[in-house]
Each structure stands twice: as C-alpha cells, then as structure tokens.
Design a protein around this motif. Sequence first.
Motif, PDB file in Angstrom:
ATOM      1  N   GLN A  15     -41.927  30.028   6.745  1.00  0.00           N
ATOM      2  CA  GLN A  15     -41.479  28.765   7.320  1.00  0.00           C
ATOM      3  C   GLN A  15     -41.230  28.970   8.812  1.00  0.00           C
ATOM      4  N   GLN A  16     -41.708  28.024   9.612  1.00  0.00           N
ATOM      5  CA  GLN A  16     -41.589  28.115  11.061  1.00  0.00           C
ATOM      6  C   GLN A  16     -41.096  26.783  11.604  1.00  0.00           C
ATOM      7  N   THR A  17     -40.170  26.850  12.560  1.00  0.00           N
ATOM      8  CA  THR A  17     -39.697  25.655  13.257  1.00  0.00           C
ATOM      9  C   THR A  17     -39.772  25.934  14.750  1.00  0.00           C
ATOM     10  N   ASP A  30     -41.865  20.785  15.546  1.00  0.00           N
ATOM     11  CA  ASP A  30     -42.684  21.060  14.363  1.00  0.00           C
ATOM     12  C   ASP A  30     -41.935  21.960  13.398  1.00  0.00           C
ATOM     13  N   ARG A  31     -42.039  21.623  12.117  1.00  0.00           N
ATOM     14  CA  ARG A  31     -41.556  22.509  11.046  1.00  0.00           C
ATOM     15  C   ARG A  31     -42.710  22.658  10.064  1.00  0.00           C
ATOM     16  N   THR A  32     -43.133  23.882   9.865  1.00  0.00           N
ATOM     17  CA  THR A  32     -44.289  24.160   9.019  1.00  0.00           C
ATOM     18  C   THR A  32     -43.890  25.138   7.924  1.00  0.00           C
ATOM     19  N   ASP A  72     -47.575  22.665   4.669  1.00  0.00           N
ATOM     20  CA  ASP A  72     -46.899  21.372   4.785  1.00  0.00           C
ATOM     21  C   ASP A  72     -46.167  21.342   6.112  1.00  0.00           C
ATOM     22  N   GLY A  73     -46.291  20.216   6.817  1.00  0.00           N
ATOM     23  CA  GLY A  73     -45.659  20.124   8.120  1.00  0.00           C
ATOM     24  C   GLY A  73     -44.961  18.807   8.363  1.00  0.00           C
ATOM     25  N   ASP A  74     -43.860  18.882   9.094  1.00  0.00           N
ATOM     26  CA  ASP A  74     -43.156  17.715   9.631  1.00  0.00           C
ATOM     27  C   ASP A  74     -43.217  17.863  11.141  1.00  0.00           C
ATOM     28  N   GLY A  79     -44.034   9.874  22.273  1.00  0.00           N
ATOM     29  CA  GLY A  79     -45.048   8.824  22.407  1.00  0.00           C
ATOM     30  C   GLY A  79     -45.782   8.512  21.118  1.00  0.00           C
ATOM     31  N   ARG A  80     -45.690   9.388  20.113  1.00  0.00           N
ATOM     32  CA  ARG A  80     -46.365   9.144  18.836  1.00  0.00           C
ATOM     33  C   ARG A  80     -45.385   9.037  17.678  1.00  0.00           C
ATOM     34  N   GLY A  81     -44.206   9.601  17.827  1.00  0.00           N
ATOM     35  CA  GLY A  81     -43.200   9.549  16.775  1.00  0.00           C
ATOM     36  C   GLY A  81     -43.341  10.673  15.767  1.00  0.00           C
ATOM     37  N   TYR A  82     -42.773  10.425  14.582  1.00  0.00           N
ATOM     38  CA  TYR A  82     -42.752  11.425  13.518  1.00  0.00           C
ATOM     39  C   TYR A  82     -43.957  11.260  12.605  1.00  0.00           C
ATOM     40  N   PHE A  83     -44.463  12.377  12.107  1.00  0.00           N
ATOM     41  CA  PHE A  83     -45.507  12.317  11.098  1.00  0.00           C
ATOM     42  C   PHE A  83     -45.461  13.591  10.248  1.00  0.00           C
ATOM     43  N   SER A  84     -46.056  13.495   9.061  1.00  0.00           N
ATOM     44  CA  SER A  84     -46.086  14.643   8.150  1.00  0.00           C
ATOM     45  C   SER A  84     -47.534  14.937   7.784  1.00  0.00           C
TER      46      SER A  84
END
Length: 166
Positions: A15-17, A30-32, A72-74, A79-84
């Motif tokens: 896990q990486q942030t 990013d959290r992956t 899996d990523g958050d 300018g683009r916001g949040y996405f998963s």
Amino acid sequence: DKLYDQDIWLTNSVQQTSSREIRHRLISWDRTSIQYPLHMIYSIATTVIDAGGWNTEYRRTNVTVAQERAVDGDHYQFGRGYFSTHADSHFYSVRKGGDQQPDPRSMSSTSRDYRDNFGSCYRAGMTSNNGTITGLSKGEGCRDDHNGVVWFAHPDGSPDNLDWEH
C-alpha cells in the motif's frame, strides 16, 4: 510407484500513499493498494526402478500456475476532483505431460481489466492451447463491448504530466 504433490499459496500486498503540494496547496493525492497472489500446484506420478542404479520414469506430470495482480487506487487531482480506479491482470497455465498422461497438453490464458468511476473500461484477453492462440477478446463486458478510457486515465500505470509552470 511414487506420487509427489505440492500445493503453494503465496500473496504479497503493498500500500502506498503520496501527495504533492505547491506552496502548501494540494495538487494531487494518491493511495494505491496492490496485491500479488500466486497459486501453484505441482503433481508428479513416477515409477522408480532400482536396477543397479536409480532410474525414474515419469508417468504423469501436472503443473498448474495461477498468478494475479490487482491494483486499487483512490486519487485526487486539482481541477479534476476525486476518482477511483481498479486494474487487474490474471495469468493461468496448465501443463500436463508424461508417458501415461491420458490427455497431454499445455494451455494458458491471460487477461487485463481496467475501470474507473468516470466510466472507463478496458478489457482484453488471450487463450492458447499447445502453443497455438485459440482465443482473443477485446472490450467484452464494457459498454457496447468496446474499450473506452477517459483521456486522463492511466490504466498502464504511467505518470500524469502535471504541466507545472516554471
């Protein structure tokens, strides 16, 4: 006659942030989470003959390997916001051989899948049997059975160009 079986299950998780800021202003985060499960089954049936020296005849050999990678990523980008995102790949292979194998063969399959909450979908797969490609698939299960990825998605894991001004 001897039978040897080995059944191996291994898994690895990472896990990486990370976050990036310019002048105390968050520009991306990013959290992956990545998982790498591996399953291998090795089975061999042999006949061992002691005739003044060891001699081994392999009657049946079966090797099965299943390898997966799931990412899996958050994410947040200014300018683009949040996405998963979710990306996974699968590899499966079976090799059967030996003098007394009723169905000697080698077959394998591999697949790739990517999707995100903006509607991106990418799927591809391939199967083979005895060294010959027996099936190809692209886009199956995506909208209209076609791959489609939004322009800023990186299903291959490549970095984003942030176009920072100097």
